[in-house]
Design a protein around this motif. Sequence first.
Motif, PDB file in Angstrom:
ATOM      1  N   ALA A   2      -5.136  -2.406  -4.316  1.00 10.95           N
ATOM      2  CA  ALA A   2      -5.088  -1.595  -3.294  1.00 10.95           C
ATOM      3  C   ALA A   2      -5.185  -1.917  -1.980  1.00 10.95           C
ATOM      4  O   ALA A   2      -6.464  -2.062  -1.388  1.00 10.95           O
ATOM      5  N   GLY A   3      -4.205  -1.628  -0.827  1.00  8.95           N
ATOM      6  CA  GLY A   3      -4.411  -1.860   0.603  1.00  8.95           C
ATOM      7  C   GLY A   3      -4.707  -0.433   1.087  1.00  8.95           C
ATOM      8  O   GLY A   3      -4.845   0.719   0.430  1.00  8.95           O
ATOM      9  N   GLU A   4      -4.945  -0.565   2.341  1.00  2.37           N
ATOM     10  CA  GLU A   4      -5.322   0.774   3.174  1.00  2.37           C
ATOM     11  C   GLU A   4      -4.111   1.499   3.198  1.00  2.37           C
ATOM     12  O   GLU A   4      -2.986   0.979   3.662  1.00  2.37           O
ATOM     13  N   PRO A   5      -3.886   2.717   2.986  1.00  9.16           N
ATOM     14  CA  PRO A   5      -2.664   3.507   3.145  1.00  9.16           C
ATOM     15  C   PRO A   5      -2.126   3.327   4.526  1.00  9.16           C
ATOM     16  O   PRO A   5      -2.869   3.575   5.523  1.00  9.16           O
ATOM     17  N   ASP A   6      -0.741   3.427   4.680  1.00 11.75           N
ATOM     18  CA  ASP A   6      -0.104   3.537   6.090  1.00 11.75           C
ATOM     19  C   ASP A   6       0.157   4.756   6.074  1.00 11.75           C
ATOM     20  O   ASP A   6       0.653   5.655   5.414  1.00 11.75           O
ATOM     21  N   VAL A   7      -0.259   5.331   7.383  1.00 14.59           N
ATOM     22  CA  VAL A   7       0.073   6.753   7.846  1.00 14.59           C
ATOM     23  C   VAL A   7       1.023   6.880   8.980  1.00 14.59           C
ATOM     24  O   VAL A   7       0.880   6.268   9.959  1.00 14.59           O
ATOM     25  N   VAL A   8       2.192   7.823   8.761  1.00 12.38           N
ATOM     26  CA  VAL A   8       3.055   7.671   9.746  1.00 12.38           C
ATOM     27  C   VAL A   8       3.186   9.383  10.062  1.00 12.38           C
ATOM     28  O   VAL A   8       3.236  10.059   9.373  1.00 12.38           O
ATOM     29  N   ILE A   9       3.165   9.593  11.530  1.00 18.67           N
ATOM     30  CA  ILE A   9       3.289  10.805  11.914  1.00 18.67           C
ATOM     31  C   ILE A   9       4.717  11.119  12.596  1.00 18.67           C
ATOM     32  O   ILE A   9       5.043  10.518  13.540  1.00 18.67           O
ATOM     33  N   ARG A  16      13.128  17.494   2.511  1.00 19.10           N
ATOM     34  CA  ARG A  16      13.886  16.542   2.129  1.00 19.10           C
ATOM     35  C   ARG A  16      14.486  15.484   3.131  1.00 19.10           C
ATOM     36  O   ARG A  16      14.871  14.546   3.115  1.00 19.10           O
ATOM     37  N   TRP A  17      14.274  15.916   4.364  1.00 24.39           N
ATOM     38  CA  TRP A  17      14.493  15.389   5.888  1.00 24.39           C
ATOM     39  C   TRP A  17      13.677  14.308   5.780  1.00 24.39           C
ATOM     40  O   TRP A  17      13.844  12.873   6.020  1.00 24.39           O
ATOM     41  N   LEU A  18      12.180  14.481   5.647  1.00 30.06           N
ATOM     42  CA  LEU A  18      11.116  13.670   5.601  1.00 30.06           C
ATOM     43  C   LEU A  18      11.193  12.569   4.457  1.00 30.06           C
ATOM     44  O   LEU A  18      10.898  11.442   4.559  1.00 30.06           O
ATOM     45  N   ILE A  19      11.598  13.019   3.459  1.00 28.81           N
ATOM     46  CA  ILE A  19      11.648  12.003   2.109  1.00 28.81           C
ATOM     47  C   ILE A  19      12.723  10.844   2.402  1.00 28.81           C
ATOM     48  O   ILE A  19      12.377   9.631   2.329  1.00 28.81           O
ATOM     49  N   ARG A  20      14.044  11.307   3.078  1.00 29.99           N
ATOM     50  CA  ARG A  20      14.955  10.189   3.658  1.00 29.99           C
ATOM     51  C   ARG A  20      14.484   9.151   4.664  1.00 29.99           C
ATOM     52  O   ARG A  20      14.617   8.137   4.858  1.00 29.99           O
ATOM     53  N   GLN A  21      13.587   9.950   5.450  1.00 28.66           N
ATOM     54  CA  GLN A  21      12.934   8.982   6.730  1.00 28.66           C
ATOM     55  C   GLN A  21      11.834   7.997   6.082  1.00 28.66           C
ATOM     56  O   GLN A  21      11.743   6.785   6.475  1.00 28.66           O
ATOM     57  N   ALA A  22      11.143   8.409   5.199  1.00 31.68           N
ATOM     58  CA  ALA A  22      10.081   7.652   4.385  1.00 31.68           C
ATOM     59  C   ALA A  22      10.929   6.704   3.853  1.00 31.68           C
ATOM     60  O   ALA A  22      10.390   5.314   3.796  1.00 31.68           O
ATOM     61  N   LEU A  23      11.775   7.010   2.931  1.00 34.17           N
ATOM     62  CA  LEU A  23      12.378   5.883   2.155  1.00 34.17           C
ATOM     63  C   LEU A  23      13.319   4.849   2.727  1.00 34.17           C
ATOM     64  O   LEU A  23      13.229   3.768   2.769  1.00 34.17           O
ATOM     65  N   SER A  24      13.780   5.323   3.977  1.00 30.57           N
ATOM     66  CA  SER A  24      14.591   4.547   4.915  1.00 30.57           C
ATOM     67  C   SER A  24      13.672   3.609   5.661  1.00 30.57           C
ATOM     68  O   SER A  24      13.795   2.109   5.539  1.00 30.57           O
ATOM     69  N   ALA A  25      12.422   3.885   6.054  1.00 33.79           N
ATOM     70  CA  ALA A  25      11.651   3.100   6.821  1.00 33.79           C
ATOM     71  C   ALA A  25      11.108   1.992   5.762  1.00 33.79           C
ATOM     72  O   ALA A  25      10.684   0.812   6.327  1.00 33.79           O
ATOM     73  N   ALA A  55       0.831  -1.253   0.030  1.00 29.52           N
ATOM     74  CA  ALA A  55       0.074   0.122   0.084  1.00 29.52           C
ATOM     75  C   ALA A  55       0.933   1.192   0.051  1.00 29.52           C
ATOM     76  O   ALA A  55       1.918   1.381   0.283  1.00 29.52           O
ATOM     77  N   PRO A  56       0.317   2.456  -0.310  1.00 32.40           N
ATOM     78  CA  PRO A  56       1.086   3.617  -0.489  1.00 32.40           C
ATOM     79  C   PRO A  56       1.314   4.037   1.029  1.00 32.40           C
ATOM     80  O   PRO A  56       0.426   3.537   1.966  1.00 32.40           O
ATOM     81  N   ILE A  57       2.390   4.778   1.323  1.00 32.45           N
ATOM     82  CA  ILE A  57       2.731   5.340   2.635  1.00 32.45           C
ATOM     83  C   ILE A  57       2.665   6.844   2.900  1.00 32.45           C
ATOM     84  O   ILE A  57       3.272   7.375   1.654  1.00 32.45           O
ATOM     85  N   LEU A  58       2.274   7.311   3.938  1.00 35.29           N
ATOM     86  CA  LEU A  58       2.287   9.013   3.772  1.00 35.29           C
ATOM     87  C   LEU A  58       2.667   9.163   5.086  1.00 35.29           C
ATOM     88  O   LEU A  58       2.396   8.720   6.434  1.00 35.29           O
ATOM     89  N   TRP A  59       3.869   9.906   5.125  1.00 31.45           N
ATOM     90  CA  TRP A  59       4.536  10.652   6.157  1.00 31.45           C
ATOM     91  C   TRP A  59       4.203  11.824   6.477  1.00 31.45           C
ATOM     92  O   TRP A  59       4.166  12.829   5.466  1.00 31.45           O
TER      93      TRP A  59
END
Length: 252
Positions: A212-219, A56-65, A13-17
């Motif tokens: 499509a699964g349920e999107p994953d949301v990370v805060i 740019r910090w958030l992109i890297r955190q999302a890709l790494s996870a 599923a897509p992931i939203l940070w």
Amino acid sequence: MAGSSSACNPDSAPILWLCRGGEPSVPAPPNWLTGHEHTTLSGLTGPRRHEFLLSRWLIRQALSAASQLPVEACRPVDGRPVRSAAPEGWRLSLSHSQGTAACAISHGFPIGVDIEPLQRRPQWQAIVKRWFSPREQSWLLAENDVFSFLKVWTLKEAWLKATGRGIAGNLQTLEVLPEFELVGDQDEPGWHASIVELPDCLATLVWHQATAGEPDVVIADPPGPEFRLDSCQRQPDGATPILRQTIQPRES
């Protein structure tokens, strides 16, 4: 609705940070920026500089996870960050709103994100009359609810990002009908939309995926003033899902 955000296959599923940026700061350029990012940052000041660093910090955190690679090994392509340079294969979409940044990622399939603040828009009816379809105007103006307008607007913005188009001349390529029935101008099936509500904004995802699964949301907690890559902590789930819908192809 939050999850582990660790899947990295095309069926995931897509992931939203999301990250509220904390106190604006203008630090020295972090050493993890690419040369292109460093050059771009040098031309920015004040809030725009902080916003650029946060995204740019958030992109890297999302890709790494998602990829389970070290965060320092992750980066977007130079220029408009619509896909990953390392690791390869990820699509990216960014949005900003009053100190909150959003980064949506998917493994290979189109994706778009938009966030909008939850505050009254006194001129929203004029936007509806000028840019929306007659069917959208009919129900939105009759309902007279700014919250419904914000949901429609974020759906349209996320749709245009996912389909790679700008606003000019394209706002009616996604039509939002009563009860939030969604009709788009893309012929292939498999388009989906999801909206979550946070205390101060709406966040909307649109993506194209056969199953499509349920999107994953990370805060994420905001980074410290030095924007260190190893400083990311996650908050308890604070996103409330308010819409999950399939986008139907427009009839010929």
